[in-house]
Write a protein that holds these residues in place. Sequence first.
Motif, PDB file in Angstrom:
ATOM      1  N   ALA A 210       0.760  -1.327  -0.170  1.00  0.00           N
ATOM      2  CA  ALA A 210      -0.005   0.116   0.097  1.00  0.00           C
ATOM      3  C   ALA A 210       1.025   1.317  -0.061  1.00  0.00           C
ATOM      4  O   ALA A 210       0.603   2.105  -0.800  1.00  0.00           O
ATOM      5  CB  ALA A 210      -0.903  -0.030   1.167  1.00  0.00           C
ATOM      6  N   LYS A 213       2.886   1.685  -3.307  1.00  0.00           N
ATOM      7  CA  LYS A 213       1.693   1.969  -4.571  1.00  0.00           C
ATOM      8  C   LYS A 213       1.074   3.090  -4.425  1.00  0.00           C
ATOM      9  O   LYS A 213       0.524   3.786  -5.169  1.00  0.00           O
ATOM     10  CB  LYS A 213       0.986   0.841  -4.775  1.00  0.00           C
ATOM     11  N   GLY A 214       1.153   3.517  -3.089  1.00  0.00           N
ATOM     12  CA  GLY A 214       0.343   4.932  -2.850  1.00  0.00           C
ATOM     13  C   GLY A 214      -1.172   4.798  -2.430  1.00  0.00           C
ATOM     14  O   GLY A 214      -1.816   5.616  -2.427  1.00  0.00           O
ATOM     15  N   ASN A 215      -1.604   3.480  -2.460  1.00  0.00           N
ATOM     16  CA  ASN A 215      -3.015   3.288  -2.366  1.00  0.00           C
ATOM     17  C   ASN A 215      -3.194   1.920  -1.583  1.00  0.00           C
ATOM     18  O   ASN A 215      -2.398   1.084  -1.963  1.00  0.00           O
ATOM     19  CB  ASN A 215      -3.731   3.543  -3.404  1.00  0.00           C
ATOM     20  N   ILE A 216      -4.365   1.721  -1.103  1.00  0.00           N
ATOM     21  CA  ILE A 216      -4.609   0.427  -0.316  1.00  0.00           C
ATOM     22  C   ILE A 216      -5.112  -0.736  -1.179  1.00  0.00           C
ATOM     23  O   ILE A 216      -5.643  -0.366  -2.199  1.00  0.00           O
ATOM     24  CB  ILE A 216      -5.638   0.546   0.809  1.00  0.00           C
ATOM     25  N   VAL A 217      -4.216  -1.850  -0.983  1.00  0.00           N
ATOM     26  CA  VAL A 217      -4.362  -2.840  -2.025  1.00  0.00           C
ATOM     27  C   VAL A 217      -4.832  -4.008  -1.196  1.00  0.00           C
ATOM     28  O   VAL A 217      -4.544  -4.153   0.213  1.00  0.00           O
ATOM     29  CB  VAL A 217      -3.048  -3.407  -2.745  1.00  0.00           C
ATOM     30  N   LYS A 218      -5.537  -4.974  -1.824  1.00  0.00           N
ATOM     31  CA  LYS A 218      -6.186  -6.208  -0.887  1.00  0.00           C
ATOM     32  C   LYS A 218      -5.478  -7.561  -1.490  1.00  0.00           C
ATOM     33  O   LYS A 218      -5.291  -7.641  -2.647  1.00  0.00           O
ATOM     34  CB  LYS A 218      -7.440  -6.493  -1.082  1.00  0.00           C
ATOM     35  N   GLU A 233      -5.465  -6.692   4.231  1.00  0.00           N
ATOM     36  CA  GLU A 233      -5.675  -5.325   3.835  1.00  0.00           C
ATOM     37  C   GLU A 233      -5.580  -4.446   4.831  1.00  0.00           C
ATOM     38  O   GLU A 233      -6.080  -4.539   5.940  1.00  0.00           O
ATOM     39  CB  GLU A 233      -7.118  -5.170   3.008  1.00  0.00           C
ATOM     40  N   ASP A 236      -7.818   2.210   6.266  1.00  0.00           N
ATOM     41  CA  ASP A 236      -7.613   3.471   5.790  1.00  0.00           C
ATOM     42  C   ASP A 236      -6.728   4.376   6.747  1.00  0.00           C
ATOM     43  O   ASP A 236      -6.047   5.054   6.502  1.00  0.00           O
ATOM     44  CB  ASP A 236      -8.962   4.207   5.087  1.00  0.00           C
ATOM     45  N   PHE A 239      -3.141   3.492   7.401  1.00  0.00           N
ATOM     46  CA  PHE A 239      -2.559   3.624   5.873  1.00  0.00           C
ATOM     47  C   PHE A 239      -2.027   4.961   5.988  1.00  0.00           C
ATOM     48  O   PHE A 239      -0.685   5.262   5.776  1.00  0.00           O
ATOM     49  CB  PHE A 239      -3.387   3.428   4.814  1.00  0.00           C
ATOM     50  N   GLU A 240      -2.868   5.821   6.460  1.00  0.00           N
ATOM     51  CA  GLU A 240      -2.562   7.170   6.501  1.00  0.00           C
ATOM     52  C   GLU A 240      -1.309   7.552   7.559  1.00  0.00           C
ATOM     53  O   GLU A 240      -0.275   8.378   7.412  1.00  0.00           O
ATOM     54  CB  GLU A 240      -3.703   8.173   6.632  1.00  0.00           C
ATOM     55  N   LYS A 243       2.046   6.123   6.178  1.00  0.00           N
ATOM     56  CA  LYS A 243       2.608   7.160   5.242  1.00  0.00           C
ATOM     57  C   LYS A 243       3.180   8.511   5.674  1.00  0.00           C
ATOM     58  O   LYS A 243       4.385   8.778   5.356  1.00  0.00           O
ATOM     59  CB  LYS A 243       1.332   7.582   4.200  1.00  0.00           C
TER      60      LYS A 243
END
Length: 400
Positions: A210, A213-218, A233, A236, A239-240, A243
């Motif tokens: 995640a 790639k800059g975004n959440i992946v499952k 996963e 959100d 994840f922030e 980052k």
Amino acid sequence: MGIGKIVEAYERIKPYIKYLPLYYSNNFSEPYKANIYFKMENLQRTGSFKLRGALNAILKNYDKCKNGVITASAGNHAQGVAFGCNLLSIPAVIVMPEITPLVKVENTKRYGAEVILYGKSYDDAYMKALSIAKNRNLFFVHPFNDEDVIDGQATIAYEILKEKEDIDTIVIPIGGGGLISGISKFVKNVNSRINIIGVQAENAASMYNAVKKGNIVKLTNSNTIAEGIAVKEAGDITFEHCKKYVDDIILVSENEIAYAILQYIEKSKLVVEGAGAAPLATILSNKLSVEGKNVVLILSGGNIDVNLLTRVFYKGLASTGRFLELTVILKDIPGSLAAVTKDVADLGANVLDIRHFRYDVNLPVGSTKVIFHLETKGSSHIEEIVHTLTEKGYDISIYG
């Protein structure tokens, strides 16, 4: 910045948790020319840090818990919620996947929780828990993607820096990201120069992917012996936080995790589950340089299944050349088994087990298969055994 909320969380849960001071490890500090400290949450009540976040969420939202608390989990979070509710005399409902090991189901029931087995995965159990929460008006405590839970986990960082300020690096396992989110948020707002290093299993690298790639992946699967961080996963919220606050995430293999578990037992006399051993795996595999630094490793939990521990032992021993599974195809004549057993013994290998298969349908007529489990002295010893037996004309194959 949220630091005040973390201090409040600590005062809130302090009466119910164990204070576990940093433990300085001579056995690992000296060979790596560093000062390595363990934060041993494997010795926390319920055997995991998860109690902290669960307690903070429940205590902070106590007025919402009058009908009871619910969560979905197959492991440490389940026990943390169940234990916390039991302490506070609040009904607890835990939804666990049908494949959850019996020992974890029984441990959760032991704390007085109602356990519901549902679905084939955490995702199935999670959706079921949300449905029950709505129907029965229960308060849902998420395993990681919740700011109150994150603040509870952050109390670990509060304890660390209160005890020792001159830390250079903190190494933290990542599953859904609640633990590293809390620790990194507190640390970076107190001392931004401290490096926050996350660790994930290669087979369950959801947060790593995640962030890259800059975004959440499952992930399609997350099979790893570090089941405490086997999350498909990232959340959100977590994840922030990752980052923003985490300096790097390192991936470790199954063999590296197994070896770290084994090293904790052999050198520190500590039982640590795969997730908790992952930070040490980064050092033992030379993926993280610690020379000259003050480093804290977060031993996140110690709840490892005995059957899994047995498999980990063999995997760890095999990865370091101390265990070998050797298969030999022999002529099915008197004396052949005695001869190969003598040749193996003459090479200095300790025979742990022998299994003899005469009626294997894949064998040619007149042949038999023998599987040896051997205690060996390292990779070079294994090479010597294989070379010598091959030179003597044996038909062999190896595992380990």
